[in-house]
Scaffold this motif. Sequence first.
Motif: not given
Length: 523
Positions: A75-78, A80, A363, A399-401
Amino acid sequence: MNVFCYFYVFFTNELQKNMSKTEEFYKYINDGYKSKGDFITLGAGMLGEETVRNALVNIPLKMLNRHGLIAGATGTGKTKTLQVLAENMSEKGIPVLLMDVKGDLSGLAQASPGHPKIDERHEKIGIPFDAQKFPIEILTISEQKGVKLRATISEFGPVLLSRILDLTETQSGIVAIIFKYCDDNQLPLLDLKDFKKILQYVTNEGKEEIKEEYGRISTASTGAILRKVIEIEQQGGDLFFGEKSFEVDDLTRIDENGKGVISVLRLTDIQDKPKLFSTFMLQLLAEVYETFPEQGDSGQPELVIFIDEAHLVFDEASKALLSQIESIIKLIRSKGIGLYFVTQNPKDVPEDVLAQLGMKIQHALRAFTAKDRKAIKLAAENYPDSEYYDTKEVLTQLGIGEALVSVLNEKGIPTPLARTMLRAPMSRMDILTEKEIDEVIDSSKLISKYNKTVDRESAYELLNEKIKRINKEKTEEDDYKEREKTRRKSSSRSRSTRMNPIIKVLTSATFIRSVFGILKKVM
């Protein structure tokens, strides 16, 4: 008034200090990530919680074949980040192969619908947001929709096949003999049924033939090999092994607009089949290594491969298989191939492999237990020291992203560590609908080439014919022996019941009457 002046001077000094620090950081990032050649922009550096506009974090195209790692908690953006990298590589004319284990990368085929938060993010970074779609090809090694990827047993060869099956030295020797026998007797090994049939043959009907020409083969060893083959078969190997073999050159296509084609290998039904996944990956890397010419350091890679859920490759791999993978990773860079592993924690990747990865995008990691804290400490040691960050602390605050980034500059030197606000994907951050997937597949130029079932005459059919001939000859020989045995018995009985000629004369009625006549005259 004096109080007011004091606070004015205090805040002015602090503002100047902060501005000075920001300017220093801006120079630190721009000097560290500047590139004379073409590059990809990942995002902008962050000082504390603030994004420093135009402090751009760039990756030189010529260093993309130095491999990389994308890690972080769920859920941390890997994914993306993977999507961003694939898009930008495609835009630069670099073909990409993605392992889509979770099924959320097909959205690359559709442009992003956009969002105010995306605009806000890009405003902070200092680069425009350009929504667009990318050319994709959907591939599969299972029963899912897409272009079928296959390889023959012969293409693996005895050494690679033995390592995949995790065979002992003795068993590997038997596999080598089997391949030699098949070569000598023009028996193509294409799929698993071919290999199973030859194993059965050398154990039964062909046992004496093999023993005479190649030496004795243990039945126990062939039985153990067969069990390993069945294990692969149960994980879907019967779909992967066969014809038509996939040509790796089809992974390096460029579309009519100059974009690199992104091949998305759908693996949503493969997570519980790690043996098949690692088998495929090793075969693919070996084929790429054998096929692609030596290139050295060029302006950009020929192909970049992203391996999502990388632990699936390494967790079930034997020591021999790991050694093979590590060797290929070390050598494949010179072929112009970049490998990028995506996983939750860097420790999922063997240390010898991790040491080969020039780009690291980390991330956030979560510290819920003592084991987690230890993992974070170890992860922090993979990155260069920075005067701007306490790496262990930042890893839990991202943070995310956002991610900690370190890459290699054009001279092959690690860049400064940068907490980075990552740019947003230009394509859809969601999966395609079934209808959209069908449209992609219908427009594919590879479907007609690879999805036609081919089952030409091979070892299975040829050995069945040979076994029939052997059985027929054996039956005819047994029939002949049976007839001979019956004839001899019949002949023996005939001789035993035939009367001796002398006895026959002595016992005849004429002879007896003559004797009685003589006796009467005498008397």
